[in-house]
Write an enzyme that holds these catalytic residues in place. Structure first.
Site, PDB file in Angstrom:
ATOM      1  N   GLY A 155       7.474   4.736   7.989  1.00  0.00           N
ATOM      2  CA  GLY A 155       6.672   5.930   8.218  1.00  0.00           C
ATOM      3  C   GLY A 155       6.995   6.528   9.566  1.00  0.00           C
ATOM      4  CB  SER A 156       5.197   8.951  11.628  1.00  0.00           C
ATOM      5  OG  SER A 156       3.970   8.308  11.935  1.00  0.00           O
ATOM      6  CB  THR A 157       8.052   7.174  15.833  1.00  0.00           C
ATOM      7  OG1 THR A 157       9.377   7.055  15.280  1.00  0.00           O
ATOM      8  CG2 THR A 157       8.028   6.476  17.178  1.00  0.00           C
ATOM      9  CD  GLU A 158       1.030  10.450  15.689  1.00  0.00           C
ATOM     10  OE1 GLU A 158       1.715  11.151  14.902  1.00  0.00           O
ATOM     11  OE2 GLU A 158      -0.113  10.749  16.042  1.00  0.00           O
TER      12      GLU A 158
ATOM     13  CD  GLU B 216      14.031   0.573   8.299  1.00  0.00           C
ATOM     14  OE1 GLU B 216      14.514   1.514   8.976  1.00  0.00           O
ATOM     15  OE2 GLU B 216      14.665  -0.466   8.052  1.00  0.00           O
TER      16      GLU B 216
ATOM     17  CB  CYS C 118      13.161   8.529   7.969  1.00  0.00           C
ATOM     18  SG  CYS C 118      13.998   7.449   6.820  1.00  0.00           S
TER      19      CYS C 118
ATOM     20  CD  GLU D 234      10.842  12.001  11.458  1.00  0.00           C
ATOM     21  OE1 GLU D 234       9.816  11.391  11.757  1.00  0.00           O
ATOM     22  OE2 GLU D 234      11.750  11.514  10.768  1.00  0.00           O
TER      23      GLU D 234
ATOM     24  N   GLY E 210       3.881   3.848  13.503  1.00  0.00           N
ATOM     25  CA  GLY E 210       4.580   2.590  13.766  1.00  0.00           C
ATOM     26  C   GLY E 210       4.131   1.973  15.076  1.00  0.00           C
TER      27      GLY E 210
ATOM     28  CE  LYS F 255      -1.743   2.710   3.071  1.00  0.00           C
ATOM     29  NZ  LYS F 255      -1.682   4.018   2.398  1.00  0.00           N
TER      30      LYS F 255
END
Lengths: 496, 287
Positions: A252-255, A274, A308, A406, A257, A200
């Site tokens: 993508g973002s840590t949030e 990642e 990133c 970030e 993730g 996706k």
């Protein structure tokens, strides 16, 4: 974007004013054909979504609509996963590893052959400068497929003395900053190891992934081995939560993730992430300063800072801080911000209106907090589209939001240090651990610093270098697992 | 020997926790009895570690990390080999503990000690080799030297299996520490009396204090505190309670701890791979 850029904002004594005029050097879009409405690529066929809903994808360079994309719903996800499962248990697993490799080599070759077309489309959909999509993204995409193609029939060498087997069906969710490159990072190792995938792409940058679907079709890859579905968060969630997916790979973002990690708690799904970063770029006083300035500029303003591993924190030794910042300002005045399709452009468009708003908000807050701000005054921005001047904040406290969060944009936070120990301590003072840069002419100091930094990728006397053979990934909250190189195969195999 | 033994007035060893190279009692003052196998005869009162003991142990493990991970691989190897030597020297005490508290036969007990010694020796021999096996020099395009090396993840919390398995326990601890990690180990109640001789092995092997910390206590009470601690970098869950595993995974998300499940019981490379982080360094090649 033809514009006038003054080489120096302020005239130094003895210097005369001089002005560069850049004639526009627009890359042609002739070879790009964009379908007005795009379907999903499931089981080797282009198929309509069950919801009948579409959403727009925008060219961030001018804010104009490029095309409509299908919003895949849970039923579409289910069809894609079923197709992948069928291919995994059927055609793909029956193929000799050598044959799997052949398909990947073939994909790499087609990408090389159609590279300019893909690069232009990438720039139109993403907003990145054509020189980056043309000279970095797309060559790396081809190289990635080429690299992993060769692994397909050599997996017995992966783990000393042990055989490995594929995991099954991988759900792969990728971001918008390097759209096709991230697709390659996900698909190539998964297929080489014998898995089948449902990919996706990000909702703002799906067009090159769909073009990859065409290439995969053209390469004759068996139906269902690669399925590409478009949509936003809900589509991704349906993929993550599908019970027949064995592995999730997310960039993508840590949030997000963390949301994905939580949603797989009660499952046996394997997960690689990642995620974000707040990477430090350390410049010691014995560094080659002009090269270091270039590196810092490349580290944070490459791809509009939508990276990133962007070197978003500059740690410069106190004794050279003033001269370094002066040089940095001077260099920033010559960065050309504008139409991504212009071959002269250094900094292109911010990927979406939403991102632009978020970044501007963070900048405004930091200015309001009284943090010293710089942007090149003479730089002008196009009237239409989503643009931002490259900028930095100087003398930033370690606790400041712009030093911790970030930003994912062309915003640098500068701090100083007095000793290597302080540099290391400050560099490691983050919840992330993706990358770091070190500038020094002293080898022993570089190695000492590199060993002490808690980051997965260390660039010494360089920055933002990538290669299919080089593992990439972070410590701590920058994620789980590595992509690239031999290590990038480990998340896609079971060791017998 | 540790156990109380009825009318025999041989001095019995008090079994305490092992934190930071010292043998403190739990700060909570609580204990729980361990019985001689299949009896109601108290073998020893073990410390029932508290949340605060867990936090102390994690802090100390964090402090010990920089020193331990920067030791030379050869030195870590020597210390692990020393553990094998000390285990051999304490064979009789281990055997007595297993016979008394777990009902093992002499043969089974000696077999368990053999497995532990094998694991110590195996990882002593691996401490300065796995880097070459799983690291790499990467043939990047362009003038750069590029290499990938494994590094310690950091502080590893180990939740032991409810089915006591000495070989597995030592395999885990040796694999975790051979690459420079520090460990906080919560022994399961079953077999926790092994803490006494095992802690003494660590205390007499030139192992710096705080590298390995051993706690006895109730898994149900403490696992959450280990899983949610923000200074724990990795958590290995050997217990097979699905509720505990799910909670550990959920709590680990706060700081994205690495969660290790189903690590092999036997010594092998995978056990090292599960507790390392890969670092890739680039440097230009040129004039």
């Amino acid at each position: 974007m033809n514009k006038t850029i003054s080489a120096n904002n302020k005239k130094n004594a003895g210097e005369t004013d001089f002005v560069f005029d850049y004639s526009p050097a627009l890359e042609s879009t002739d070879m790009v054909k964009i379908n007005k409405q795009n379907k999903l690529f499931i089981n080797g066929k282009w198929t309509s979504g069950k919801s009948g809903k579409f959403f727009d994808t925008i060219n961030p360079a001018n804010g104009e609509k490029l095309a409509e994309l299908t919003e895949a719903n849970a039923e579409d996800v289910d069809r894609a996963v079923k197709a992948a499962r069928k291919a995994f248990e059927g055609s793909w697993s029956k193929l000799a590893p050598k044959q799997r490799g052949r398909y990947l080599f073939r994909i790499a070759r087609i990408i090389q052959e159609r590279s300019r077309e893909i690069a232009v489309l990438e720039t139109m959909d993403n907003g990145k400068p054509i020189k980056e999509s043309r000279d970095f993204d797309i060559p790396q995409v081809a190289a990635h497929f080429f690299y992993y193609a060769g692994w397909a029939d050599k997996l017995e060498y992966l783990f000393n003395g042990r055989n490995v087997s594929p995991i099954g069906v991988a759900g792969q969710i990728i971001p918008w900053n390097f759209p096709l490159l991230m697709a390659a990072w996900k698909i190539a190792p998964a297929l080489a190891a014998g898995n089948c995938v449902v990919l996706k792409p990000a909702e703002t940058t799906s067009l090159t992934a769909l073009l990859l679907g065409e290439i995969i079709e053209e390469a004759g890859v068996p139906p269902g081995v690669v399925n590409i579905i478009t949509g936003a968060g809900a589509t991704g969630a349906a993929l993550v939560n599908h019970p027949d997916v064995n592995k999730i790979a997310f960039t993508g973002s840590t949030e997000v993730g963390k949301i994905i990690a939580r949603s797989t708690v009660n499952t046996a799904k394997k997960l690689t992430l990642e995620l974000g970063g707040k990477s430090a770029h350390i410049v010691y006083e014995d560094a080659a300063l002009d090269q270091a300035v270039e590196s810092v500029v490349n580290g944070i303003y490459f791809n509009q800072g939508h990276v990133c591993c962007a070197g978003s924190r500059l740690l410069v030794e106190e004794s050279i801080a003033d001269i370094f910042v002066t040089k940095l300002k001077r260099r920033m005045t010559s960065l050309r911000v504008g139409d991504p399709l212009d071959k002269n452009t250094d900094v292109g468009a911010i990927n979406s209106a939403g991102e632009l708003k978020k970044i501007k908000g963070l900048i405004a807050n930091a200015i309001e907090d009284g943090i010293e701000y710089y942007e090149p005054e003479a730089t002008t921005l196009p009237q239409k589209g989503y643009y931002l001047k490259p900028c930095f904040f100087n003398n930033v406290a370690a606790s400041a939001t712009i030093c911790r969060r970030e930003i994912f944009g062309p915003v640098l936070a500068i701090q100083t240090f007095r000793t290597p120990e302080e540099a290391i301590q400050k560099a490691n003072d983050t919840t992330y651990g993706l990358a770091a840069g070190i500038w020094s002419e002293k080898g022993s100091k570089i190695h000492k610093t590199a060993q002490a930094l808690k980051a997965g990728v260390i660039w010494a006397n360089t920055y933002n270098k990538f290669d299919p053979s080089s593992p990439f990934g972070g410590y701590n909250e920058s994620g789980w697992g590595r992509e690239g190189g031999r290590h990038g195969l480990l998340p896609y195999v079971e060791v017998k | 020997m540790a156990g109380l033994n009825g009318m025999n007035t041989t001095v019995a060893k008090t079994i305490k926790l092992y934190i930071g190279g010292a043998f403190p009692r739990t700060e909570s003052g609580r204990s729980f009895p361990v019985y001689a196998h299949d009896s109601k005869k108290v073998y020893a009162h073990l410390c029932r570690a508290s949340r605060k003991d867990v936090r102390n142990a994690v802090s100390i493990a964090k402090s010990a990390l920089a020193g331990w991970s920067s030791r030379s691989a050869y030195n870590r190897s020597q210390i692990l080999y020393r553990m094998a030597e000390m285990t051999e020297g304490k064979r009789a005490e281990f055997v007595e503990t297993f016979v008394q508290t777990l009902g093992y036969s002499q043969e089974q007990s000696n077999g368990a000690v053999d497995q532990a010694i094998d694991a110590f020796v195996y990882y002593a021999g691996f401490a300065d080799k796995y880097q070459q096996v799983i690291g790499s020099v990467n043939p990047v395009t362009g003038p750069h030297h590029n290499f990938t090396t494994p590094e310690a993840v950091g502080v590893v919390a180990l939740l032991c299996s409810d089915e006591f398995d000495f070989g597995q326990l030592v395999t885990r601890i040796a694999a975790i520490t051979c690459s420079g990690n520090t460990a906080v180990v919560l022994l399961s109640e079953n077999g926790a009396a092994v803490l006494a001789p095992l802690a003494e092995v660590f205390a007499t092997s030139d192992l710096p204090g705080g590298v390995i910390n051993l706690l006895s206590g109730f898994m149900d009470e403490l696992y959450l505190h280990m899983a949610s601690h923000m200074e724990v970098d990795s958590i290995c869950c050997d217990c097979n309670d699905t509720k505990i595993i799910a909670t550990v995974k959920e709590e680990a998300v706060h700081n994205l701890k690495r969660v290790v499940l189903n690590s092999p019981k036997e010594p092998g490379l995978q056990n090292i791979l599960n507790f390392v982080e890969f670092k890739t360094v680039w440097h230009p090649v040129g004039d």
